[in-house]
Scaffold this motif. Structure first.
Motif, PDB file in Angstrom:
ATOM      1  N   TRP A 158       0.833  -1.211   0.000  1.00 24.89           N
ATOM      2  CA  TRP A 158       0.000   0.000   0.000  1.00 24.89           C
ATOM      3  C   TRP A 158       0.863   1.256   0.000  1.00 24.89           C
ATOM      4  CZ3 TRP A 158      -2.917   1.828   4.965  1.00 24.89           C
ATOM      5  CH2 TRP A 158      -3.635   3.005   4.688  1.00 24.89           C
ATOM      6  N   ALA A 161       1.611   2.339  -3.410  1.00 24.40           N
ATOM      7  CA  ALA A 161       0.494   3.067  -4.026  1.00 24.40           C
ATOM      8  C   ALA A 161       0.491   4.520  -3.572  1.00 24.40           C
ATOM      9  CB  ALA A 161      -0.831   2.387  -3.683  1.00 24.40           C
ATOM     10  N   HIS A 164       3.021   6.299  -5.529  1.00 24.84           N
ATOM     11  CA  HIS A 164       2.466   6.539  -6.864  1.00 24.84           C
ATOM     12  C   HIS A 164       1.616   7.801  -6.866  1.00 24.84           C
ATOM     13  CE1 HIS A 164      -0.653   6.078 -10.033  1.00 24.84           C
ATOM     14  NE2 HIS A 164       0.381   5.689 -10.757  1.00 24.84           N
ATOM     15  N   THR A 170       4.283   4.563 -12.663  1.00 28.30           N
ATOM     16  CA  THR A 170       3.451   3.354 -12.762  1.00 28.30           C
ATOM     17  C   THR A 170       4.121   2.140 -12.140  1.00 28.30           C
ATOM     18  OG1 THR A 170       4.343   2.926 -14.977  1.00 28.30           O
ATOM     19  CG2 THR A 170       2.288   4.176 -14.831  1.00 28.30           C
ATOM     20  N   LEU A 173       2.747   1.512  -8.554  1.00 23.22           N
ATOM     21  CA  LEU A 173       1.394   0.961  -8.461  1.00 23.22           C
ATOM     22  C   LEU A 173       1.351  -0.460  -8.996  1.00 23.22           C
ATOM     23  CD1 LEU A 173      -1.523   1.328  -7.673  1.00 23.22           C
ATOM     24  CD2 LEU A 173      -1.956   2.366  -9.911  1.00 23.22           C
ATOM     25  N   ASP A 174       2.059  -0.728 -10.064  1.00 25.13           N
ATOM     26  CA  ASP A 174       2.087  -2.085 -10.614  1.00 25.13           C
ATOM     27  C   ASP A 174       2.609  -3.079  -9.586  1.00 25.13           C
ATOM     28  OD1 ASP A 174       1.135  -1.116 -13.019  1.00 25.13           O
ATOM     29  OD2 ASP A 174       3.072  -1.180 -14.039  1.00 25.13           O
ATOM     30  N   VAL A 177      -0.026  -3.760  -6.861  1.00 23.62           N
ATOM     31  CA  VAL A 177      -1.071  -4.662  -7.344  1.00 23.62           C
ATOM     32  C   VAL A 177      -0.563  -6.105  -7.408  1.00 23.62           C
ATOM     33  CG1 VAL A 177      -2.454  -5.255  -9.380  1.00 23.62           C
ATOM     34  CG2 VAL A 177      -2.365  -2.882  -8.571  1.00 23.62           C
ATOM     35  N   ILE A 219      -5.436  -0.725  -1.567  1.00 21.38           N
ATOM     36  CA  ILE A 219      -4.957  -0.887  -2.941  1.00 21.38           C
ATOM     37  C   ILE A 219      -6.127  -1.220  -3.858  1.00 21.38           C
ATOM     38  CG2 ILE A 219      -3.476  -2.264  -4.462  1.00 21.38           C
ATOM     39  CD1 ILE A 219      -1.563  -2.559  -2.039  1.00 21.38           C
ATOM     40  N   TYR A 222      -7.854   2.119  -4.531  1.00 19.05           N
ATOM     41  CA  TYR A 222      -7.044   3.024  -5.336  1.00 19.05           C
ATOM     42  C   TYR A 222      -6.876   2.521  -6.769  1.00 19.05           C
ATOM     43  CZ  TYR A 222      -3.166   6.115  -6.613  1.00 19.05           C
ATOM     44  OH  TYR A 222      -2.359   7.037  -7.233  1.00 19.05           O
ATOM     45  N   ALA A 223      -6.691   1.216  -6.920  1.00 15.94           N
ATOM     46  CA  ALA A 223      -6.441   0.638  -8.242  1.00 15.94           C
ATOM     47  C   ALA A 223      -7.717   0.172  -8.935  1.00 15.94           C
ATOM     48  CB  ALA A 223      -5.461  -0.533  -8.117  1.00 15.94           C
ATOM     49  N   ARG A 225      -9.646  -2.394  -8.019  1.00 15.86           N
ATOM     50  CA  ARG A 225      -9.670  -3.864  -8.048  1.00 15.86           C
ATOM     51  C   ARG A 225     -10.717  -4.374  -7.060  1.00 15.86           C
ATOM     52  NH1 ARG A 225      -5.339  -6.695 -10.568  1.00 15.86           N
ATOM     53  NH2 ARG A 225      -6.426  -8.525  -9.718  1.00 15.86           N
TER      54      ARG A 225
END
Length: 363
Positions: A158, A161, A164, A170, A173-174, A177, A219, A222-223, A225
């Motif tokens: 986290w 993120a 990010h 990126t 964040l990648d 995830v 996460i 934020y992402a 998902r």
């Protein structure tokens, strides 16, 4: 009253070190403070900034900056953060590094000082460099626990993120995830996670259960998902189902979400209160908000608001009773940190003064 006392305790725990960091814990039996603890000093920083905004307390803001500066002073050349309290180790570790990133990111947002963003980026780059392709961190686990693989490192993910958010890179964040995707390979159908404890993976502490849940939840939000959010919610629902009417939640649970001990891990109680508060904000379901209030009612009853021993007034114990299985006979600083966050969360969710939602929720 309860919040002010908790913040005063955190300030005292900083004052006793003389270096800007926060003492790891008050050891009751030997009546002494442990040295400054980089990991938790890092995530105490956002707590003090939040309280400063709510209470108009400039002293908390000054102290948060001092903590962030101290963390820069001791950051290792590779970008990582030391394991343990000062003097315990000369090696970096994944979890501690992630937790200090939270402090640097928040300090950058508050102060606009590029030193803090640079420190967060260096630490985040190190975390990415040592992550395995499948998203798991298998190197640089804590030498204090002896466990190299931890699903509760979603909370470290986290932090990537968060970096990010202030960089737009990126890569960060990648990686966050990917770690959550790996964590879901450790999940049972009922939401319980393997490899999720400091000591005994068959009966994790509510402390690490809450860590893993929070990383997945934040996460996921934020992402975008939904699978991460759903996994976090399964954990949160299992803990709500286990919550006694008096709020005194047992401190360890097995793979069937059955309690395995009678003592309560107060740190985990507060963290779960925060997590439920976030679920209320995300879903609007009042049962989560009510669970936060319920568990905090119990923790409040364990907090001393007066007494002759300054080191215990306002603080939160590791366990209740004091000799329970999580940091027995101690007042670890992160218990009080999460308690303060939970109090601010509960206040905000009930329409009173609470933490201000910025780019990140309560830590």
């Amino acid at each position: 009253m309860h919040l002010d006392a908790a913040i005063a305790w955190l300030k005292h725990a900083q004052d006793v070190t003389g270096n800007g960091g926060v003492a790891q814990t008050w050891l009751v039996r030997s009546r002494r403070w442990a040295p400054s603890y980089p990991e938790t000093t890092g995530y105490i920083i956002p707590t003090l900034y939040r309280y400063a905004a709510i209470a108009g307390d400039e002293d908390s803001r000054v102290r948060a900056r001092r903590m962030a500066d101290w963390e820069i002073d001791i950051q290792l050349p590779d970008g990582g953060v030391l394991a343990g309290a000062l003097g315990d180790s000369d090696q970096p570790t994944v979890f501690n590094t992630g937790q200090v990133i939270f402090g640097w990111v928040r300090a950058f947002e508050e102060e606009g000082d590029e030193r803090y963003r640079t420190a967060a980026v260096r630490a985040s780059a190190w975390l990415c460099d040592i992550m395995d392709e499948d998203g798991c961190w298998r190197k640089f686990g804590s030498p204090m626990t002896g466990k190299q693989i931890n699903t509760y490192n979603t909370r470290s993910a986290w932090s990537l993120a968060r970096t990010h958010q202030i960089t737009g890179e990126t890569r960060f964040l990648d990686a966050a995830v990917r770690n959550c995707e790996w964590a879901l390979t450790q999940a049972r159908a009922n939401g319980w996670l393997d490899t999720n404890c400091l000591q005994d993976n068959k009966q994790p502490f509510t402390h690490t259960i809450a860590y893993a849940m929070r990383g997945l939840l934040e996460i996921g939000v934020y992402a975008g998902r939904e699978d991460f959010i759903a996994a976090a919610r399964r954990i949160g629902d299992a803990m709500v189902a286990a919550l006694p009417a008096d709020g005194r939640l047992p401190g360890r649970f097995d793979e069937q979400w059955r309690p395995t001990v009678k003592w309560s891990c107060l740190t985990g109680d507060c963290q779960l209160g925060i997590n439920w508060g976030r679920l209320f904000q995300i879903t609007g379901e009042a049962r989560y908000r009510d669970a936060t209030t319920q568990i905090l009612g119990f923790v409040k009853r364990t907090q001393l608001l007066s007494g002759e021993e300054r080191a215990t007034v306002g603080g939160i114990k590791g366990s209740h009773p004091l000799n329970g299985g999580y940091h027995p006979w101690q007042y670890p600083n992160w218990a009080t940190k999460f308690y303060a966050d939970a109090l601010m969360m509960d206040s905000a969710n009930r329409g009173g003064p609470g933490y201000v939602i910025r780019k990140e929720p309560a830590l």
